[in-house]
Design an enzyme around this catalytic site. Structure first.
Site, PDB file in Angstrom:
ATOM      1  N   CYS A   2      29.247  35.577  76.624  1.00  0.00           N
ATOM      2  CA  CYS A   2      27.888  34.704  76.884  1.00  0.00           C
ATOM      3  C   CYS A   2      27.080  34.615  75.700  1.00  0.00           C
ATOM      4  O   CYS A   2      26.869  35.267  75.342  1.00  0.00           O
ATOM      5  CB  CYS A   2      26.962  34.712  78.528  1.00  0.00           C
ATOM      6  SG  CYS A   2      28.482  35.111  79.399  1.00  0.00           S
ATOM      7  N   ARG A  27      30.056  32.930  72.150  1.00  0.00           N
ATOM      8  CA  ARG A  27      30.614  34.320  72.708  1.00  0.00           C
ATOM      9  C   ARG A  27      30.743  33.749  74.092  1.00  0.00           C
ATOM     10  O   ARG A  27      31.082  34.630  74.271  1.00  0.00           O
ATOM     11  CB  ARG A  27      28.666  34.343  73.052  1.00  0.00           C
ATOM     12  CG  ARG A  27      28.128  34.554  71.314  1.00  0.00           C
ATOM     13  CD  ARG A  27      26.579  34.502  71.819  1.00  0.00           C
ATOM     14  NE  ARG A  27      26.165  35.996  73.213  1.00  0.00           N
ATOM     15  CZ  ARG A  27      26.867  37.131  72.261  1.00  0.00           C
ATOM     16  NH1 ARG A  27      26.510  37.803  70.742  1.00  0.00           N
ATOM     17  NH2 ARG A  27      26.598  38.362  73.140  1.00  0.00           N
ATOM     18  N   TRP A  75      31.285  33.030  78.841  1.00  0.00           N
ATOM     19  CA  TRP A  75      33.608  33.464  79.170  1.00  0.00           C
ATOM     20  C   TRP A  75      32.864  34.099  80.695  1.00  0.00           C
ATOM     21  O   TRP A  75      32.081  35.278  80.605  1.00  0.00           O
ATOM     22  CB  TRP A  75      33.203  34.315  78.141  1.00  0.00           C
ATOM     23  CG  TRP A  75      34.910  34.333  77.929  1.00  0.00           C
ATOM     24  CD1 TRP A  75      35.417  33.825  76.883  1.00  0.00           C
ATOM     25  CD2 TRP A  75      35.174  35.878  77.754  1.00  0.00           C
ATOM     26  NE1 TRP A  75      37.096  34.793  76.622  1.00  0.00           N
ATOM     27  CE2 TRP A  75      36.122  35.956  77.639  1.00  0.00           C
ATOM     28  CE3 TRP A  75      34.393  36.649  79.079  1.00  0.00           C
ATOM     29  CZ2 TRP A  75      37.432  36.659  77.585  1.00  0.00           C
ATOM     30  CZ3 TRP A  75      35.832  38.308  79.204  1.00  0.00           C
ATOM     31  CH2 TRP A  75      36.887  37.791  78.873  1.00  0.00           C
ATOM     32  N   ASN A 101      23.690  37.700  80.427  1.00  0.00           N
ATOM     33  CA  ASN A 101      25.574  37.968  79.471  1.00  0.00           C
ATOM     34  C   ASN A 101      25.036  39.513  79.731  1.00  0.00           C
ATOM     35  O   ASN A 101      24.391  40.882  79.492  1.00  0.00           O
ATOM     36  CB  ASN A 101      24.413  37.749  78.067  1.00  0.00           C
ATOM     37  CG  ASN A 101      25.945  38.637  77.003  1.00  0.00           C
ATOM     38  OD1 ASN A 101      27.102  38.709  77.689  1.00  0.00           O
ATOM     39  ND2 ASN A 101      25.593  38.549  76.031  1.00  0.00           N
ATOM     40  N   GLY A 102      27.237  40.054  80.765  1.00  0.00           N
ATOM     41  CA  GLY A 102      27.020  40.950  80.060  1.00  0.00           C
ATOM     42  C   GLY A 102      27.959  42.096  81.527  1.00  0.00           C
ATOM     43  O   GLY A 102      28.489  39.964  82.267  1.00  0.00           O
ATOM     44  N   GLU A 471      48.507  40.461  61.351  1.00  0.00           N
ATOM     45  CA  GLU A 471      47.186  39.873  61.467  1.00  0.00           C
ATOM     46  C   GLU A 471      47.278  38.276  61.569  1.00  0.00           C
ATOM     47  O   GLU A 471      47.419  37.639  61.598  1.00  0.00           O
ATOM     48  CB  GLU A 471      46.503  40.113  60.021  1.00  0.00           C
ATOM     49  CG  GLU A 471      44.876  39.202  59.877  1.00  0.00           C
ATOM     50  CD  GLU A 471      44.552  38.666  60.833  1.00  0.00           C
ATOM     51  OE1 GLU A 471      44.195  39.700  61.953  1.00  0.00           O
ATOM     52  OE2 GLU A 471      42.961  38.547  61.326  1.00  0.00           O
ATOM     53  N   LYS A 475      46.546  35.516  64.073  1.00  0.00           N
ATOM     54  CA  LYS A 475      45.927  34.528  63.703  1.00  0.00           C
ATOM     55  C   LYS A 475      46.486  32.654  64.917  1.00  0.00           C
ATOM     56  O   LYS A 475      46.150  31.917  65.322  1.00  0.00           O
ATOM     57  CB  LYS A 475      46.394  34.439  62.236  1.00  0.00           C
ATOM     58  CG  LYS A 475      44.817  33.757  61.407  1.00  0.00           C
ATOM     59  CD  LYS A 475      43.402  34.076  62.060  1.00  0.00           C
ATOM     60  CE  LYS A 475      43.544  34.812  63.330  1.00  0.00           C
ATOM     61  NZ  LYS A 475      42.886  36.231  63.098  1.00  0.00           N
ATOM     62  N   GLU A 478      46.467  33.494  68.353  1.00  0.00           N
ATOM     63  CA  GLU A 478      45.638  32.481  69.020  1.00  0.00           C
ATOM     64  C   GLU A 478      44.700  31.000  68.517  1.00  0.00           C
ATOM     65  O   GLU A 478      44.365  30.813  69.818  1.00  0.00           O
ATOM     66  CB  GLU A 478      44.369  33.572  68.339  1.00  0.00           C
ATOM     67  CG  GLU A 478      43.805  33.119  67.257  1.00  0.00           C
ATOM     68  CD  GLU A 478      42.177  34.379  66.503  1.00  0.00           C
ATOM     69  OE1 GLU A 478      42.271  34.968  67.753  1.00  0.00           O
ATOM     70  OE2 GLU A 478      42.571  35.121  66.124  1.00  0.00           O
ATOM     71  N   HIS A 494      66.603  46.530  66.293  1.00  0.00           N
ATOM     72  CA  HIS A 494      66.726  47.611  67.338  1.00  0.00           C
ATOM     73  C   HIS A 494      66.229  47.075  68.924  1.00  0.00           C
ATOM     74  O   HIS A 494      65.895  47.993  69.436  1.00  0.00           O
ATOM     75  CB  HIS A 494      65.836  48.714  66.799  1.00  0.00           C
ATOM     76  CG  HIS A 494      66.268  49.302  65.952  1.00  0.00           C
ATOM     77  ND1 HIS A 494      67.272  50.324  65.790  1.00  0.00           N
ATOM     78  CD2 HIS A 494      65.772  49.764  64.438  1.00  0.00           C
ATOM     79  CE1 HIS A 494      67.326  50.857  64.518  1.00  0.00           C
ATOM     80  NE2 HIS A 494      66.486  50.628  63.488  1.00  0.00           N
ATOM     81  N   LYS A 589      33.745  34.576  70.340  1.00  0.00           N
ATOM     82  CA  LYS A 589      33.705  35.238  68.891  1.00  0.00           C
ATOM     83  C   LYS A 589      33.488  36.894  69.123  1.00  0.00           C
ATOM     84  O   LYS A 589      33.923  38.004  68.867  1.00  0.00           O
ATOM     85  CB  LYS A 589      33.103  34.521  68.173  1.00  0.00           C
ATOM     86  CG  LYS A 589      33.541  35.618  66.888  1.00  0.00           C
ATOM     87  CD  LYS A 589      33.019  34.391  65.924  1.00  0.00           C
ATOM     88  CE  LYS A 589      33.173  35.109  63.994  1.00  0.00           C
ATOM     89  NZ  LYS A 589      34.907  35.494  64.625  1.00  0.00           N
TER      90      LYS A 589
HETATM   91  C1  F6R Z   1      40.466  36.998  65.690  1.00  0.00           C
HETATM   92  C2  F6R Z   1      39.343  37.741  66.022  1.00  0.00           C
HETATM   93  C3  F6R Z   1      39.578  39.128  67.274  1.00  0.00           C
HETATM   94  C4  F6R Z   1      38.369  40.180  66.612  1.00  0.00           C
HETATM   95  C5  F6R Z   1      38.229  41.127  67.891  1.00  0.00           C
HETATM   96  C6  F6R Z   1      37.516  41.961  66.851  1.00  0.00           C
HETATM   97  O1  F6R Z   1      40.713  36.175  65.359  1.00  0.00           O
HETATM   98  O2  F6R Z   1      38.702  37.099  65.422  1.00  0.00           O
HETATM   99  O3  F6R Z   1      40.580  39.865  67.397  1.00  0.00           O
HETATM  100  O4  F6R Z   1      38.732  40.662  65.224  1.00  0.00           O
HETATM  101  O5  F6R Z   1      37.681  40.515  68.965  1.00  0.00           O
HETATM  102  O6  F6R Z   1      35.824  41.426  66.694  1.00  0.00           O
HETATM  103  P1  F6R Z   1      34.991  42.343  66.201  1.00  0.00           P
HETATM  104  O7  F6R Z   1      35.463  41.776  64.292  1.00  0.00           O
HETATM  105  O8  F6R Z   1      33.531  41.790  65.971  1.00  0.00           O
HETATM  106  O9  F6R Z   1      34.421  43.523  66.847  1.00  0.00           O
END
Ligand code: F6R
Length: 594
Positions: A2, A27, A75, A101-102, A471, A475, A478, A494, A589
């Site tokens: 949030c 957020r 969120w 937020n929290g 990775e 990507k 998501e 397997h 994020k």
């Molecule tokens: C994927 C992504 C998330 C963050 C994860 C950790 O694209 O952005 O998987 O990598 O939530 O976030 P940070 O790096 O901010 O601790």
């Protein structure tokens, strides 16, 4: 998660709050809301609904002037995203508005012990806060009522609070969730992130946990929970306005993919003097003194951590483990005698990492944070920190922070390495090779149309390429919602090979000569079961029908290149499907809840 923005001052509160919320949408973006006071009357209006800030903007009344308000982008944690659960929340008699937020861990207990008679409107944990403040405000001053409420809350919170009976004040407090004040001569902003203040304030005050703030227009007082004033530091906002705008790009993600060569060059400028690496001596010393490194991270940052492990073990001969932050926090492995804990986090705010940091600090162990946000909680609370200098990353799917994290890990590992490579030159080569891949993005878009036609997909690779596959698949899933797995190529047979059918897309990453043949035979196994295969390989080991061929660089740096086509594959797959690339569903994020 949030995002919170509040304002009290002489300027247009609505503009500052709405623009701030747009910048904090990373957020969370399930719903948004705002409470505003009309300058010409004592009337407060609330606008809130499910949906994005753009929708909030469209339902907000613009016919009155406002100099006081609080806003929120959500969120959802407690209660579905709908109008009622959107913030701001109002107290029972309507006196207080609260945005939060929290997560309040003991909200159920507070409801049943302190607020037995209260009728609740929403399913949120936040509503208890508004009711408690109002309840205590009958017996004490508002500041005391807020601090009394803080003393009852367990969990994390950043709060902005309006008392409708006293519109000359705005209140805020925090514990574990980030909050700061943007300061200016004509007003003060409360925000979850300094980005909300860019363009309005040039200075800010980061707030410590368990602090309470009372704002009256141009001045503010910061107190601890018992009401004693606490010292604070005023810092300069050094974020360039243009860095947080999309510019010529259609999406932040595309902009950020394209920025990667520039980010690598910035890191070189920051951490090299000629050919020599210049790092804070304490950081290098902390690594050198340890007998085992423990990388703690989540998501993309954890995937960068896997590459880091390869770099530390293969370049510097230091044993290294990588742990999922949310697991590590409550289930620590057996530790070595002199461990060093490395927390990797783009945002520096991820709650799962912070829980781990708190645990290891309590045991007296040393810590290092690698982050993009030097003012973040994890940067502040670890013994040392290294900034990755990626610049603000706005798209929810992390791209440039991932490459920047790997470059920093390479620099740290190199500091202890007996490998004689010209690191500066090798990294510069990587930057140029990324530009070569960026030049081929239209071709990659065509490949996506041809190959990513199904609801599922596999990335396969071995060794360091396997970690790149993790990775690459994160990507893709998501932002395009294609169910994708990153798999160790040899492990597929397997069990998981049972999922391969006609036209299942299987993308292989092959950048290491030593495993080239093995991965190709695993590719043959899936091909003979109908898979449609797409190969990303390096020039020196490529075969004529490999679709994406990238330059050769120092082998351990190949993940910095192989990830670039994967980022474009994800981007174009999402674009093709018409999804919201920068704000994928269900995600945020900065993940500040555990
Ligand atoms: C994927 C992504 C998330 C963050 C994860 C950790 O694209 O952005 O998987 O990598 O939530 O976030 P940070 O790096 O901010 O601790």
């Amino acid at each position: 998660m949030c995002g919170i923005v509040g304002y009290l001052g002489l300027k247009d509160a609505r503009e500052i709050i709405i623009n701030g919320l747009k910048r904090l949408e990373y957020r969370g973006y399930d719903s948004a809301g705002i409470a505003l006071k009309d300058c010409d009357s004592n009337h407060f209006s609330v606008f809130k609904d499910k949906g994005r800030v753009a929708h909030l903007e469209s339902i907000t009344d613009y016919t009155f002037q406002s100099c006081l308000g609080i806003g929120h982008t959500r969120w959802a944690t407690h209660g579905e995203p709908n109008q009622v659960n959107s913030h701001p929340h109002n107290s029972a008699k309507g006196r207080f508005f609260v945005v939060h937020n929290g997560v309040i861990d003991n909200y159920k207990e507070l409801k049943s012990t302190k607020l037995k008679e209260t009728v609740f409107e929403s399913d949120t944990d936040t509503e208890v806060i508004a009711h408690l403040i109002e309840r205590y405000s009958y017996k004490m001053s508002v500041s005391e009522a807020i601090r009394k409420t803080m003393s009852l809350l367990e969990g994390s919170y950043a709060l902005a609070i309006i008392d409708t009976e006293d519109p000359n004040h705005l209140y805020a407090c925090k514990n574990k969730s980030p909050l700061l004040l943007g300061i200016n001569d004509d007003g003060i902003i409360i925000a979850s992130d300094v980005m909300a203040c860019v363009g309005y304030s040039t200075q800010y005050v980061p707030l410590e946990d368990k602090t309470f703030v009372e704002i009256d227009g141009a001045s503010y007082t910061i107190k601890d929970i018992i009401g004693k004033e606490v010292p604070h530091e005023i810092k300069t906002i050094d974020i360039d306005y243009f860095n947080i705008e999309k510019g010529e790009y259609s999406h932040f993600m595309l902009k950020e993919i394209n920025e990667q060569p520039a980010v690598i060059r910035t890191i070189i400028n920051e951490y090299f003097d000629g050919d020599k690496v210049i790092l804070n001596g304490k950081t290098s010393e902390a690594i050198a003194m340890s007998d085992r490194l423990y990388i703690i991270a989540a998501g993309t940052s954890m995937n960068a951590g896997f590459i880091g492990r390869e770099l530390f073990e293969k370049m510097a001969n230091i044993p290294c483990e990588v742990h999922i932050a949310s697991e590590f926090a409550y289930n620590m492995p057996l530790l070595s005698k002199k461990p060093l804990f490395i927390f990797i986090s783009q945002s520096g705010e991820t709650a799962d990492l912070r829980a781990g940091l708190v645990n290891i600090k309590a045991k007296g162990y040393r810590s290092l944070t690698i982050t993009n946000v030097k003012t973040s909680t994890l940067a502040r609370e670890a013994d040392n920190f290294v900034e990755i200098h990626a610049g603000p990353e706005i798209a929810v799917a992390s791209t440039k922070a991932y490459t920047a994290q790997i470059v920093i890990l390479a620099i740290l590992a190199y500091g202890l390495s007996d490998k004689h490579i010209d690191l500066r030159k090798e990294l510069s080569k990587v930057a140029i090779s990324i530009e070569n891949i960026i030049d081929k993005k239209d071709y990659i878009e065509q490949l996506v149309k041809e190959y990513l036609t199904k609801r599922n997909c596999f990335y396969i690779g071995r060794g360091i390429d396997y970690y790149s596959c993790l990775e690459a698949s994160l990507k893709l899933k998501e932002i395009s919602y294609i169910q994708t797995e990153g798999f160790a190529a040899g492990e597929l047979k397997h069990g998981t090979i049972a999922l391969i059918e006609k036209d299942t897309p299987v993308i292989a990453i092959i950048s290491q000569r030593s495993i080239n043949k093995n991965t190709r035979s695993n590719l043959n196994e899936v091909k003979s079961r109908g898979a449609k295969t797409l190969i990303i390989s390096t020039r020196s080991i490529h075969e004529s029908d490999d679709q994406i061929v990238i330059d050769d660089v120092f082998e351990l740096f190949s993940p910095l290149l192989t990830v670039i086509p994967a980022q474009f594959i994800a981007y174009y797959a999402a674009l093709e499907r018409g999804y919201d690339i920068d704000k994928p569903r269900n995600l945020a994020k900065s993940v500040t809840v555990e």
